[in-house]
Write a protein that holds these residues in place. Sequence first.
Motif, PDB file in Angstrom:
ATOM      1  N   ALA A 174       0.739  -1.102  -0.019  1.00 18.13           N
ATOM      2  CA  ALA A 174       0.004  -0.112   0.026  1.00 18.13           C
ATOM      3  C   ALA A 174       0.987   1.267   0.162  1.00 18.13           C
ATOM      4  O   ALA A 174       0.433   2.135   0.600  1.00 18.13           O
ATOM      5  CB  ALA A 174      -0.943   0.045   1.188  1.00 18.13           C
ATOM      6  N   GLY A 187      -0.640   1.472   4.462  1.00 18.53           N
ATOM      7  CA  GLY A 187      -1.417   0.484   4.815  1.00 18.53           C
ATOM      8  C   GLY A 187      -1.196   0.112   6.213  1.00 18.53           C
ATOM      9  O   GLY A 187      -1.864  -0.947   6.648  1.00 18.53           O
ATOM     10  N   TYR A 212      -7.661   0.717   0.759  1.00 14.73           N
ATOM     11  CA  TYR A 212      -6.166   0.599   0.160  1.00 14.73           C
ATOM     12  C   TYR A 212      -6.272  -0.405  -1.200  1.00 14.73           C
ATOM     13  O   TYR A 212      -5.606  -1.063  -1.645  1.00 14.73           O
ATOM     14  CB  TYR A 212      -5.253  -0.021   1.048  1.00 14.73           C
ATOM     15  CG  TYR A 212      -5.034   1.083   2.088  1.00 14.73           C
ATOM     16  CD1 TYR A 212      -4.205   2.173   1.848  1.00 14.73           C
ATOM     17  CD2 TYR A 212      -5.340   0.833   3.555  1.00 14.73           C
ATOM     18  CE1 TYR A 212      -4.193   3.392   3.074  1.00 14.73           C
ATOM     19  CE2 TYR A 212      -5.224   1.720   4.449  1.00 14.73           C
ATOM     20  CZ  TYR A 212      -4.639   2.868   4.140  1.00 14.73           C
ATOM     21  OH  TYR A 212      -4.398   3.678   5.320  1.00 14.73           O
TER      22      TYR A 212
END
Length: 428
Positions: free
Chosen positions: A148, A152, A174
């Motif tokens: 990500a 993330g 995401y």
Amino acid sequence: MNILIVGSGGREHALAWKINQSPLVDEVWSAPGNPGMHEIGPCFDVSPTDQDAVEKLVLQLEPDLIVVGPEQPLAEGLADRLRARGFDVFGPSAAAAQIEASKGFSKDLMAKYDIPTARYKRVTDVAAAKAFLDTLSAPYVLKADGLAAGKGVVIAETREEADAEVEDMLSGKYGDASKELVIEEFMTGEEASVFALTDGENVVLLPAAQDHKRVGEGDTGPNTGGMGAYAPAPVVTSELMDDVRERIVLPTLKGLVSENAKFQGVLYVGLMMTPEGPKVVEYNCRFGDPECQVLMMGLEGDIVPLLLACATGGMSQRDFDQLQPEGGFKPAATVVLATNGYPGSYAKGSVIEGIVTANQLKDVMVFHAGTDVLEDGSLVAIGGRVLNVTATGTTLDAAFAQAYSGVNAIEWPEGFCRTDIGWRVRKS
């Protein structure tokens, strides 16, 4: 040797800068590179994630070594594809790169091979997530399973915030990266990063570094890709480094071999120095950014033989140890200059001046992370994190002072930086 570096950020600029100093190297090529890397050697307009285009370029250039910087092409199998063509590649296979590409894979690996880390659970639905959250106390650590772009991971301070984040992430905050989550028990302590250069069996550990992930002063605000770093990090003593090697790095590499995922390249081990000893926060399958910048600046010897040994394998640990760069390591620090608004939305195209002046300062090097050059020759910002102002010194304090001298030489009203990089260790 001619060496090709795949990537375009500050990490790759630092690698190009260091590799170019080797007496073994004739040319450093970059794909796609950036304006700073263009000053070192030819850049080719090829995306790191366009494997067909990268393979075509490699077949044309026939480099003696390929260094893959970013995680996404590694996770997508670029190193496998180029090795299958007979080239030496510094960077792990797709199977080994799962250690970063899937948080669930890495946590399961740690559990299976008894590597110290936080208690966790993998979840794909809200009910299971909330049931595990019931077993934890605040704050809560929520991680998207997949890549990500460094964003993330969420630390939720309250249960209400954790519940809301779980719903957002599992509903696609995401994208595919957060279809599955890893929820972890929060660990307390000071963080540090250790980088293991390895051919899959033998290993050389570089000095520990410390990154600053939060965007704001005093480690406040949202997480970023990193706002600054320094090395060596005093929190990782030589005794603790030995412990990290024996209890974390070597078992991880042996575990990957057992899982048919032999790792060749640099294994990033993100650590929490807890009261019970070092524990793994996360792994990455490549150099950290901006930690790579301080490591390349601080290492005084030639790193190319070690990179080549990692790519080719077949050495003994004794011979591998002898490849450590000669001359030791000088304290180094880097300060990230980012565009106003980062890590949220930000404008592109603002003009930057003063980099030549900054680079003329003693022991200062400005690495480009998100820049471009217009037709009139103006240097402009095109990213969130744009420049890494990096410096060495006889002490960490001297390195910080020089890095901020470099920052002050740069004229860019649309940019900002943290003024407290290294606050845990700075004496002035």
